[in-house]
Write an enzyme that holds these catalytic residues in place. Structure first.
Site, short mmCIF file in Angstrom:
data_model
loop_
_atom_site.label_atom_id
_atom_site.label_comp_id
_atom_site.label_asym_id
_atom_site.label_seq_id
_atom_site.Cartn_x
_atom_site.Cartn_y
_atom_site.Cartn_z
N HIS A 1 -26.21 -23.80 -62.88
CA HIS A 1 -27.09 -24.57 -63.76
C HIS A 1 -27.92 -25.57 -62.96
CE1 HIS A 1 -23.71 -27.72 -64.77
NE2 HIS A 1 -24.51 -28.24 -63.89
N ASN B 1 -21.90 -22.98 -61.81
CA ASN B 1 -22.32 -21.76 -62.50
C ASN B 1 -23.81 -21.51 -62.34
OD1 ASN B 1 -23.42 -23.72 -64.09
ND2 ASN B 1 -22.26 -23.24 -65.94
N GLU C 1 -27.54 -24.26 -68.85
CA GLU C 1 -26.42 -23.38 -68.56
C GLU C 1 -26.88 -21.92 -68.52
OE1 GLU C 1 -23.92 -24.85 -67.55
OE2 GLU C 1 -22.81 -26.03 -69.01
N ASP D 1 -31.41 -35.17 -67.11
CA ASP D 1 -30.51 -34.88 -68.23
C ASP D 1 -29.65 -36.09 -68.59
OD1 ASP D 1 -28.96 -34.79 -65.93
OD2 ASP D 1 -28.43 -32.68 -66.13
C1 GLP Z 1 -24.02 -31.85 -63.35
C2 GLP Z 1 -25.46 -32.32 -63.64
C3 GLP Z 1 -26.44 -31.64 -62.73
C4 GLP Z 1 -25.88 -31.67 -61.33
C5 GLP Z 1 -24.72 -30.73 -61.25
C6 GLP Z 1 -23.96 -30.78 -59.95
O1 GLP Z 1 -23.41 -31.32 -64.46
N1 GLP Z 1 -25.88 -32.16 -64.98
O2 GLP Z 1 -27.72 -32.25 -62.83
O3 GLP Z 1 -26.85 -31.25 -60.41
O4 GLP Z 1 -23.86 -30.85 -62.37
O5 GLP Z 1 -23.25 -31.96 -59.85
P1 GLP Z 1 -22.52 -32.41 -58.51
O6 GLP Z 1 -23.62 -32.84 -57.59
O7 GLP Z 1 -21.65 -33.54 -58.92
O8 GLP Z 1 -21.79 -31.23 -57.99
#
Ligand code: GLP
Length: 253
Positions: A145, A143, A150, A74
């Site tokens: 995702h 959440n 989402e 992403d």
């Molecule tokens: C972000 C990214 C995801 C990631 C998630 C968790 O928004 N878009 O690809 O896996 O949230 O992030 P973190 O590892 O910083 O908790």
């Protein structure tokens, strides 16, 4: 601790560092077994430790990325590639600039694309042309995702343009100077794109994720918890540290 649940191989390690080392071993194992394979990569704070270990393995001559192709999950939209909070900047900074992957073989959705919908179609076609993802690395949002898919009323199939939830913007605001600077939209591989990967590595660390990872693994399969789709995938490895695994370990007893 290692245990199989449905098609999910669950590995729990004592610390973030150990979980990162295990994740790096799995990614490194893929690179060794399939030197011209297609890696799906993730951003966020979770995989940073694994990327550091991969860089060490490359420096000590254990891993060769010269023929690897990568596709990231992403990217924010709109965001300039030079913005230090863009995911393309993150990937160069945390991994690509320190290993021998060919920059031409690294791909992220383009946060500068004038037409985000057209960019999604282009990105999906590039993944298909590369033969799909061999190993997809995933984190999970608070959440549920995966990528930036989402909670929704249906699982998005292909790469799509999404509006970020307030909770995601808040969670990611820690990386920006100001919460208002977090882009409100993103481009993300779809759930279908992710699900098509032959192998999935989900890395979850930290106590804040204990509830959502438990719900994703043991709860209903629903687009309200996008990661719950992984219960249906034939080849998932879930690597956690003990704090993230607290609830899952209760359910595995
Ligand atoms: C972000 C990214 C995801 C990631 C998630 C968790 O928004 N878009 O690809 O896996 O949230 O992030 P973190 O590892 O910083 O908790």
């Amino acid at each position: 601790m290692e245990k199989n649940y449905k098609n999910i191989k669950i590995i729990v390690k004592g610390s973030y560092g150990c979980a990162s080392a295990t994740a790096a071993d799995i990614i490194g194992g893929f690179v060794t077994a399939q030197p011209s394979g297609v890696l799906g990569l993730a951003t966020g704070s979770t995989p940073e430790g694994a990327y550091t270990k991969l860089i060490e393995a490359h420096r000590t001559g254990k891993l060769d990325f010269s023929r690897i192709t990568s596709f990231n999950l992403d990217e924010y939209h709109p965001i300039e590639n030079t913005n230090s909070q863009s995911y393309v900047y993150y990937m160069r900074d945390k991994l690509f600039n320190h290993i021998n992957i060919d920059p031409a073989n690294t791909h992220l959705p383009n946060g500068e694309a004038p037409d985000p919908h057209a960019e999604c179609a282009v990105y999906e076609a590039k993944i298909a042309a590369a033969g799909g993802i061999g190993l997809q690395v995933l984190g999970i949002g608070l959440n549920g995702h995966i990528g930036f898919n989402e909670p929704a009323t249906a699982f998005p199939r292909a790469t799509n343009y999404v509006e970020l939830e307030a909770s995601t913007i808040n969670a990611n605001a820690r990386f920006f100077d100001n919460a208002d600077d977090v882009p409100k939209h993103a481009l993300t591989m779809g759930i279908g794109t992710i699900f098509s990967a032959k192998q999935i590595l989900l890395v979850v660390t930290g106590a804040a994720k204990a509830d959502i990872v438990n719900e994703a693994i043991f709860g209903d399969i629903t687009p309200q918890v996008p990661a719950s789709i992984l219960q249906l995938h034939p080849n998932v490895t879930l690597v956690m540290d003990e704090s993230a695994a607290a609830k899952v370990l209760e359910n595995l007893k």
